[in-house]
Write a protein that holds these residues in place. Structure first.
Motif, PDB file in Angstrom:
ATOM      1  N   SER A  95       0.824  -1.216   0.000  1.00 23.71           N
ATOM      2  CA  SER A  95       0.000   0.000   0.000  1.00 23.71           C
ATOM      3  C   SER A  95       0.858   1.266   0.000  1.00 23.71           C
ATOM      4  O   SER A  95       0.335   2.369   0.111  1.00 23.71           O
ATOM      5  CB  SER A  95      -0.926   0.005   1.217  1.00 23.71           C
ATOM      6  OG  SER A  95      -0.148  -0.112   2.407  1.00 23.71           O
ATOM      7  N   SER A 149       4.375   3.655  -1.537  1.00 28.24           N
ATOM      8  CA  SER A 149       4.848   4.129  -2.843  1.00 28.24           C
ATOM      9  C   SER A 149       6.353   4.356  -2.782  1.00 28.24           C
ATOM     10  O   SER A 149       6.916   4.623  -1.720  1.00 28.24           O
ATOM     11  CB  SER A 149       4.126   5.414  -3.245  1.00 28.24           C
ATOM     12  OG  SER A 149       4.413   6.436  -2.319  1.00 28.24           O
ATOM     13  N   GLN A 190       9.782   6.140  -4.718  1.00 25.69           N
ATOM     14  CA  GLN A 190      10.407   6.984  -5.725  1.00 25.69           C
ATOM     15  C   GLN A 190      11.901   6.668  -5.768  1.00 25.69           C
ATOM     16  O   GLN A 190      12.577   6.659  -4.738  1.00 25.69           O
ATOM     17  CB  GLN A 190      10.203   8.466  -5.414  1.00 25.69           C
ATOM     18  CG  GLN A 190      10.718   9.340  -6.561  1.00 25.69           C
ATOM     19  CD  GLN A 190      10.483  10.828  -6.321  1.00 25.69           C
ATOM     20  OE1 GLN A 190      11.130  11.432  -5.486  1.00 25.69           O
ATOM     21  NE2 GLN A 190       9.547  11.399  -7.065  1.00 25.69           N
ATOM     22  N   THR A 246      12.703  -4.380  -9.902  1.00 25.96           N
ATOM     23  CA  THR A 246      11.387  -4.046 -10.435  1.00 25.96           C
ATOM     24  C   THR A 246      10.854  -5.180 -11.301  1.00 25.96           C
ATOM     25  O   THR A 246      11.616  -6.012 -11.796  1.00 25.96           O
ATOM     26  CB  THR A 246      11.424  -2.760 -11.295  1.00 25.96           C
ATOM     27  OG1 THR A 246      12.364  -2.942 -12.355  1.00 25.96           O
ATOM     28  CG2 THR A 246      11.799  -1.552 -10.471  1.00 25.96           C
ATOM     29  N   ARG A 299       7.562  -5.500 -14.250  1.00 23.36           N
ATOM     30  CA  ARG A 299       6.417  -4.886 -14.912  1.00 23.36           C
ATOM     31  C   ARG A 299       5.343  -5.945 -15.113  1.00 23.36           C
ATOM     32  O   ARG A 299       5.605  -6.985 -15.718  1.00 23.36           O
ATOM     33  CB  ARG A 299       6.843  -4.272 -16.248  1.00 23.36           C
ATOM     34  CG  ARG A 299       5.845  -3.318 -16.830  1.00 23.36           C
ATOM     35  CD  ARG A 299       6.400  -2.558 -18.026  1.00 23.36           C
ATOM     36  NE  ARG A 299       7.324  -1.482 -17.660  1.00 23.36           N
ATOM     37  CZ  ARG A 299       6.945  -0.286 -17.191  1.00 23.36           C
ATOM     38  NH1 ARG A 299       5.669  -0.020 -17.041  1.00 23.36           N
ATOM     39  NH2 ARG A 299       7.836   0.634 -16.884  1.00 23.36           N
ATOM     40  N   ARG A 311       2.222  -2.216 -15.461  1.00 18.93           N
ATOM     41  CA  ARG A 311       2.421  -1.461 -14.235  1.00 18.93           C
ATOM     42  C   ARG A 311       3.708  -1.916 -13.546  1.00 18.93           C
ATOM     43  O   ARG A 311       3.957  -3.114 -13.413  1.00 18.93           O
ATOM     44  CB  ARG A 311       1.217  -1.683 -13.314  1.00 18.93           C
ATOM     45  CG  ARG A 311       1.204  -0.776 -12.103  1.00 18.93           C
ATOM     46  CD  ARG A 311      -0.009  -1.083 -11.231  1.00 18.93           C
ATOM     47  NE  ARG A 311      -0.054  -0.174 -10.101  1.00 18.93           N
ATOM     48  CZ  ARG A 311      -0.628   1.026 -10.137  1.00 18.93           C
ATOM     49  NH1 ARG A 311      -1.228   1.418 -11.233  1.00 18.93           N
ATOM     50  NH2 ARG A 311      -0.604   1.813  -9.076  1.00 18.93           N
ATOM     51  N   HIS A 341       6.136  -2.674 -10.563  1.00 11.15           N
ATOM     52  CA  HIS A 341       6.123  -3.053  -9.146  1.00 11.15           C
ATOM     53  C   HIS A 341       7.582  -3.146  -8.688  1.00 11.15           C
ATOM     54  O   HIS A 341       8.473  -3.359  -9.499  1.00 11.15           O
ATOM     55  CB  HIS A 341       5.431  -4.403  -8.954  1.00 11.15           C
ATOM     56  CG  HIS A 341       3.979  -4.386  -9.318  1.00 11.15           C
ATOM     57  ND1 HIS A 341       2.965  -4.443  -8.384  1.00 11.15           N
ATOM     58  CD2 HIS A 341       3.362  -4.301 -10.510  1.00 11.15           C
ATOM     59  CE1 HIS A 341       1.796  -4.399  -8.988  1.00 11.15           C
ATOM     60  NE2 HIS A 341       2.000  -4.324 -10.293  1.00 11.15           N
ATOM     61  N   ILE A 364       5.562  -3.345  -3.964  1.00 12.53           N
ATOM     62  CA  ILE A 364       5.121  -1.951  -3.956  1.00 12.53           C
ATOM     63  C   ILE A 364       4.475  -1.658  -5.311  1.00 12.53           C
ATOM     64  O   ILE A 364       5.095  -1.888  -6.353  1.00 12.53           O
ATOM     65  CB  ILE A 364       6.318  -0.995  -3.744  1.00 12.53           C
ATOM     66  CG1 ILE A 364       7.088  -1.369  -2.481  1.00 12.53           C
ATOM     67  CG2 ILE A 364       5.846   0.453  -3.703  1.00 12.53           C
ATOM     68  CD1 ILE A 364       8.538  -0.873  -2.488  1.00 12.53           C
ATOM     69  N   GLY A 365       3.244  -1.168  -5.303  1.00 14.99           N
ATOM     70  CA  GLY A 365       2.492  -1.005  -6.544  1.00 14.99           C
ATOM     71  C   GLY A 365       2.551   0.393  -7.133  1.00 14.99           C
ATOM     72  O   GLY A 365       2.009   0.639  -8.202  1.00 14.99           O
ATOM     73  N   GLU A 366       3.171   1.325  -6.416  1.00 11.12           N
ATOM     74  CA  GLU A 366       3.318   2.701  -6.906  1.00 11.12           C
ATOM     75  C   GLU A 366       4.812   2.992  -7.012  1.00 11.12           C
ATOM     76  O   GLU A 366       5.469   3.208  -5.991  1.00 11.12           O
ATOM     77  CB  GLU A 366       2.702   3.700  -5.907  1.00 11.12           C
ATOM     78  CG  GLU A 366       1.186   3.760  -5.914  1.00 11.12           C
ATOM     79  CD  GLU A 366       0.637   4.501  -7.115  1.00 11.12           C
ATOM     80  OE1 GLU A 366      -0.518   4.264  -7.449  1.00 11.12           O
ATOM     81  OE2 GLU A 366       1.392   5.310  -7.736  1.00 11.12           O
ATOM     82  N   VAL A 367       5.335   2.972  -8.221  1.00  7.79           N
ATOM     83  CA  VAL A 367       6.773   3.112  -8.391  1.00  7.79           C
ATOM     84  C   VAL A 367       7.061   4.173  -9.444  1.00  7.79           C
ATOM     85  O   VAL A 367       6.480   4.165 -10.529  1.00  7.79           O
ATOM     86  CB  VAL A 367       7.407   1.771  -8.842  1.00  7.79           C
ATOM     87  CG1 VAL A 367       8.910   1.917  -9.000  1.00  7.79           C
ATOM     88  CG2 VAL A 367       7.064   0.662  -7.853  1.00  7.79           C
ATOM     89  N   GLU A 368       7.961   5.082  -9.094  1.00  6.55           N
ATOM     90  CA  GLU A 368       8.325   6.140 -10.030  1.00  6.55           C
ATOM     91  C   GLU A 368       9.852   6.262 -10.076  1.00  6.55           C
ATOM     92  O   GLU A 368      10.522   6.263  -9.050  1.00  6.55           O
ATOM     93  CB  GLU A 368       7.713   7.459  -9.551  1.00  6.55           C
ATOM     94  CG  GLU A 368       7.991   8.631 -10.461  1.00  6.55           C
ATOM     95  CD  GLU A 368       7.631   9.971  -9.819  1.00  6.55           C
ATOM     96  OE1 GLU A 368       7.589  10.955 -10.560  1.00  6.55           O
ATOM     97  OE2 GLU A 368       7.428  10.034  -8.603  1.00  6.55           O
TER      98      GLU A 368
END
Ligand SMILES: [Zn+2]
Length: 142
Positions: A47, A49, A51, A85, A87, A91, A93, A133-137
């Motif tokens: 849940s 994120s 960076q 990571t 994909r 998306r 991860h 982690i589902g929000e990765v930038e």
């Protein structure tokens, strides 16, 4: 809780927003040959994120092996591996290496042995979709 991490030389940095604050951080000491050789001990907050900031992206090697579904981001200058990571359905991860945390109280981290040998590719991706982690930038510094 915002968890900072980096490779040894600082080329790869990350900030993991762990939400809600963790009571403990369970980290999986993966038994695959790559993680044993590199000290890869992984954690994630599904849940949260992440960076990742790259100072010099040309000095990041993206290493894949086995099923080639995951990319290990290896600093080509210092050799540390802060992030992996994967994909899935377009998306990104990720999991991060607790050995590259900066300034996190070590007693917060609970290391457990983990082996993913023999897991099918389908189950592997499904597990990552759930647990990573589902929000990765990724940000490259100019
Ligand atoms: Zn480095």
């Amino acid at each position: 809780m915002l968890i900072p991490g980096s490779c040894h030389c600082g080329n790869i940095r990350f900030a993991l927003a762990w939400d809600p604050d963790p009571k403990e951080i369970v980290a999986r000491a993966c038994s695959c040959s790559f993680c044993v050789k590199h000290g890869g001990v992984w954690t994630s907050c599904p849940s949260g994120s992440l960076q990742v900031t790259l100072k010099d992206a040309s000095l990041v090697s993206r290493y894949a092996f086995g099923t080639r579904t995951a990319a290990f981001h290896v600093c080509a200058r210092c050799g540390a591996v802060p992030v992996v990571t994967c994909r899935i359905d377009g998306r990104l991860h990720a999991v991060v290496n607790v050995n590259t945390f900066d300034g996190v109280e070590p007693s917060l981290v609970r290391r457990v042995a983990a082996t993913f040998d023999g897991e099918s590719e389908e189950l592997r991706l499904e597990r990552r979709r759930r647990n990573w982690i589902g929000e990765v930038e990724f940000v490259e510094q100019p």
